[in-house]
Design a protein around this motif. Structure first.
Motif, PDB file in Angstrom:
ATOM      1  N   UNK A  81       0.854  -1.192   0.000  1.00 26.53           N
ATOM      2  CA  UNK A  81       0.000   0.000   0.000  1.00 26.53           C
ATOM      3  C   UNK A  81       0.885   1.236   0.000  1.00 26.53           C
ATOM      4  N   UNK A  82       0.870   1.984  -1.047  1.00 28.01           N
ATOM      5  CA  UNK A  82       1.745   3.145  -1.153  1.00 28.01           C
ATOM      6  C   UNK A  82       1.298   4.239  -0.213  1.00 28.01           C
ATOM      7  N   UNK A  83       2.268   4.933   0.369  1.00 25.00           N
ATOM      8  CA  UNK A  83       1.957   5.981   1.333  1.00 25.00           C
ATOM      9  C   UNK A  83       0.982   6.991   0.777  1.00 25.00           C
ATOM     10  N   UNK A  84       1.232   7.472  -0.458  1.00 25.20           N
ATOM     11  CA  UNK A  84       0.415   8.537  -1.013  1.00 25.20           C
ATOM     12  C   UNK A  84      -0.998   8.079  -1.334  1.00 25.20           C
ATOM     13  N   UNK A  85      -1.208   6.767  -1.379  1.00 23.60           N
ATOM     14  CA  UNK A  85      -2.516   6.246  -1.745  1.00 23.60           C
ATOM     15  C   UNK A  85      -3.370   5.857  -0.554  1.00 23.60           C
ATOM     16  N   UNK A  86      -2.823   5.998   0.643  1.00 23.58           N
ATOM     17  CA  UNK A  86      -3.647   5.637   1.804  1.00 23.58           C
ATOM     18  C   UNK A  86      -4.432   6.871   2.251  1.00 23.58           C
ATOM     19  N   UNK A  87      -5.722   6.857   1.972  1.00 25.65           N
ATOM     20  CA  UNK A  87      -6.607   7.956   2.347  1.00 25.65           C
ATOM     21  C   UNK A  87      -7.614   7.411   3.353  1.00 25.65           C
ATOM     22  N   UNK A  88      -7.641   7.980   4.564  1.00 23.16           N
ATOM     23  CA  UNK A  88      -8.550   7.474   5.597  1.00 23.16           C
ATOM     24  C   UNK A  88      -9.570   8.526   6.034  1.00 23.16           C
ATOM     25  N   UNK A  89      -9.685   9.621   5.242  1.00 26.55           N
ATOM     26  CA  UNK A  89     -10.633  10.685   5.593  1.00 26.55           C
ATOM     27  C   UNK A  89     -11.089  11.362   4.304  1.00 26.55           C
ATOM     28  N   UNK A  90     -12.392  11.441   4.092  1.00 29.70           N
ATOM     29  CA  UNK A  90     -12.927  12.203   2.956  1.00 29.70           C
ATOM     30  C   UNK A  90     -14.163  12.967   3.418  1.00 29.70           C
ATOM     31  N   UNK A  91     -14.406  14.094   2.759  1.00 34.37           N
ATOM     32  CA  UNK A  91     -15.585  14.918   3.045  1.00 34.37           C
ATOM     33  C   UNK A  91     -16.232  15.274   1.714  1.00 34.37           C
ATOM     34  N   UNK A  92     -17.546  15.087   1.620  1.00 37.62           N
ATOM     35  CA  UNK A  92     -18.221  15.390   0.362  1.00 37.62           C
ATOM     36  C   UNK A  92     -19.672  15.790   0.624  1.00 37.62           C
ATOM     37  N   UNK A  93     -20.283  16.413  -0.386  1.00 33.33           N
ATOM     38  CA  UNK A  93     -21.691  16.800  -0.326  1.00 33.33           C
ATOM     39  C   UNK A  93     -22.523  15.662  -0.912  1.00 33.33           C
ATOM     40  N   UNK A  94     -23.449  15.154  -0.112  1.00 30.84           N
ATOM     41  CA  UNK A  94     -24.306  14.041  -0.528  1.00 30.84           C
ATOM     42  C   UNK A  94     -25.723  14.578  -0.779  1.00 30.84           C
ATOM     43  N   UNK A  95     -26.200  14.425  -2.016  1.00 37.34           N
ATOM     44  CA  UNK A  95     -27.540  14.945  -2.334  1.00 37.34           C
ATOM     45  C   UNK A  95     -28.387  13.844  -2.955  1.00 37.34           C
ATOM     46  N   UNK A  96     -29.436  13.483  -2.260  1.00 36.60           N
ATOM     47  CA  UNK A  96     -30.331  12.453  -2.774  1.00 36.60           C
ATOM     48  C   UNK A  96     -31.311  13.060  -3.766  1.00 36.60           C
ATOM     49  N   UNK A  97     -31.978  12.205  -4.527  1.00 27.71           N
ATOM     50  CA  UNK A  97     -32.915  12.670  -5.544  1.00 27.71           C
ATOM     51  C   UNK A  97     -34.258  13.059  -4.961  1.00 27.71           C
ATOM     52  N   UNK A  98     -34.902  14.053  -5.569  1.00 25.67           N
ATOM     53  CA  UNK A  98     -36.258  14.431  -5.169  1.00 25.67           C
ATOM     54  C   UNK A  98     -37.247  13.411  -5.713  1.00 25.67           C
ATOM     55  N   UNK A  99     -38.344  13.238  -4.996  1.00 30.49           N
ATOM     56  CA  UNK A  99     -39.391  12.336  -5.472  1.00 30.49           C
ATOM     57  C   UNK A  99     -40.188  12.975  -6.593  1.00 30.49           C
ATOM     58  N   UNK A 100     -40.709  12.152  -7.502  1.00 28.84           N
ATOM     59  CA  UNK A 100     -41.533  12.662  -8.593  1.00 28.84           C
ATOM     60  C   UNK A 100     -42.910  13.058  -8.099  1.00 28.84           C
ATOM     61  N   UNK A 101     -43.548  13.960  -8.807  1.00 32.75           N
ATOM     62  CA  UNK A 101     -44.894  14.420  -8.422  1.00 32.75           C
ATOM     63  C   UNK A 101     -45.946  13.408  -8.847  1.00 32.75           C
ATOM     64  N   UNK A 102     -47.010  13.329  -8.049  1.00 32.05           N
ATOM     65  CA  UNK A 102     -48.156  12.517  -8.447  1.00 32.05           C
ATOM     66  C   UNK A 102     -48.880  13.178  -9.613  1.00 32.05           C
ATOM     67  N   UNK A 103     -49.613  12.376 -10.367  1.00 28.92           N
ATOM     68  CA  UNK A 103     -50.277  12.885 -11.569  1.00 28.92           C
ATOM     69  C   UNK A 103     -51.737  13.223 -11.297  1.00 28.92           C
ATOM     70  N   UNK A 104     -52.188  14.354 -11.889  1.00 25.61           N
ATOM     71  CA  UNK A 104     -53.615  14.680 -11.917  1.00 25.61           C
ATOM     72  C   UNK A 104     -54.117  14.298 -13.304  1.00 25.61           C
TER      73      UNK A 104
END
Length: 331
Positions: free
Chosen positions: A1-24
């Protein structure tokens, strides 16, 4: 395991999808000019899911993912046709990954098993179509539910190594040399502080095809629990180890004092670490003769099993593995 490749911490923005609208929508056919409501439901928004993957040892593959965005659910349609669910995004992570809320640092959950899946950020529910709102007094409802919005949140993932034995000691205590001597791991070895900048894992072969995993964790310095040196970044890797193997070199000025400093740093970081089984190895014993070893035993802490070893000359390494295996298998 190369030193530069060992990453043990990440931070990111997680955005889930919106639900679809019901139909009239209302049923309209040649012979049914005034059919009832038949609007379909909207689809669910896509989830962001974490999945344990035993083939991953690092979070490197997520290092450059600053935004993870799932697909939105589709709107419902007439004829009670449900909208398609948004596609989920599955992020494979190594075992020992902890998910936290980036703002509060509250632990959300931990991934500890291969194939384990946990929804990190749930998608919005799809809205109900007007078919659901028909009543005896309202035969033709002209409304349906909108879909729920998705969730946007900042997430921190931290990796805590899963190993049977964690090596604890000051820089240059001989941890990397021991791991290289009794496993196939090839950690960097040198006679200067912080040679080991990343944790290294090694599989230790034992009798009758048995084996256990050992983690060489970067050296602790006094004040590590307050963040001095590299301490805070790596102390978390000790939390998951079943056994703590303390390593102090035979040429240390005061073995008892070094042991107490190491214990103090662990206690300040997390008092629960002191509940783990401990073994003490006095390293570099190839510099000593039997008479000197017997004399030094008087100064070794009495409340912990101890053994004198030499990784260079292989002195007592089989006995050390016996001690470790007994500690691992005896609850």
């Amino acid at each position: 395991m190369a030193d530069s490749n060992f990453i043990d911490y990440v931070k990111f923005c997680s955005r889930s999808g919106a639900g679809g609208a019901g139909s009239v929508h209302f049923r309209r056919e040649k012979h049914v000019p005034k059919g009832g409501p038949d609007g379909g439901d909207g689809g669910r928004g896509g989830h962001i899911i974490l999945r344990g993957n035993a083939q991953h040892w690092t979070l490197l593959h997520l290092k450059y993912k600053k935004h993870v965005i799932a697909e939105e659910g589709k709107n419902g349609e007439g004829g009670r046709r449900k909208g398609r669910d948004g596609k989920d995004i599955i992020l494979d992570v190594p075992l020992g990954t902890v998910a936290k809320d980036a703002e509060t640092m509250e632990v959300l959950f931990e991934i500890t098993e291969d194939g384990q899946e946990v929804i990190l950020t749930p998608g919005g529910r799809g809205g109900l179509g007007n078919d659901h709102f028909k009543t005896a007094t309202n035969q033709a409802p002209h409304y349906a539910q909108p879909g729920e919005p998705g969730i946007e949140e900042w997430i921190v993932l931290e990796l805590k190594l899963l190993a049977d034995v964690g090596l604890v000691g000051f820089p240059n205590a001989g941890k990397s040399t021991l791991l290289a001597s009794i496993s196939a791991a090839k950690p960097e070895i040198g006679d200067y502080p912080f040679t080991t900048l990343v944790p290294n894992l090694g599989v230790i072969s034992y009798r009758d095809d048995k084996s256990f995993v050992m983690a060489d964790i970067p050296g602790i310095i006094e004040g590590a629990a307050e963040g001095r040196g590299l301490g805070l970044r790596f102390l978390r890797h000790i939390e998951r180890n079943s056994i703590l193997l303390f390593m102090i070199p035979a040429d240390a000025d005061n073995i008892q004092q070094q042991y107490e400093i190491l214990l103090s740093e662990l206690e300040q970081y997390n008092p629960e670490l002191l509940d783990k089984k401990r073994i003490l190895a006095i390293t570099k014993a190839d510099m000593l003769d039997e008479e000197l070893i017997n004399e030094m035993k008087k100064d070794v802490p009495k409340d912990i099993p101890s053994i004198f070893i030499s990784s260079v000359s292989q002195y007592n390494l089989d006995k050390l593995k016996d001690l470790l295996w007994q500690a691992i298998t005896n609850d």
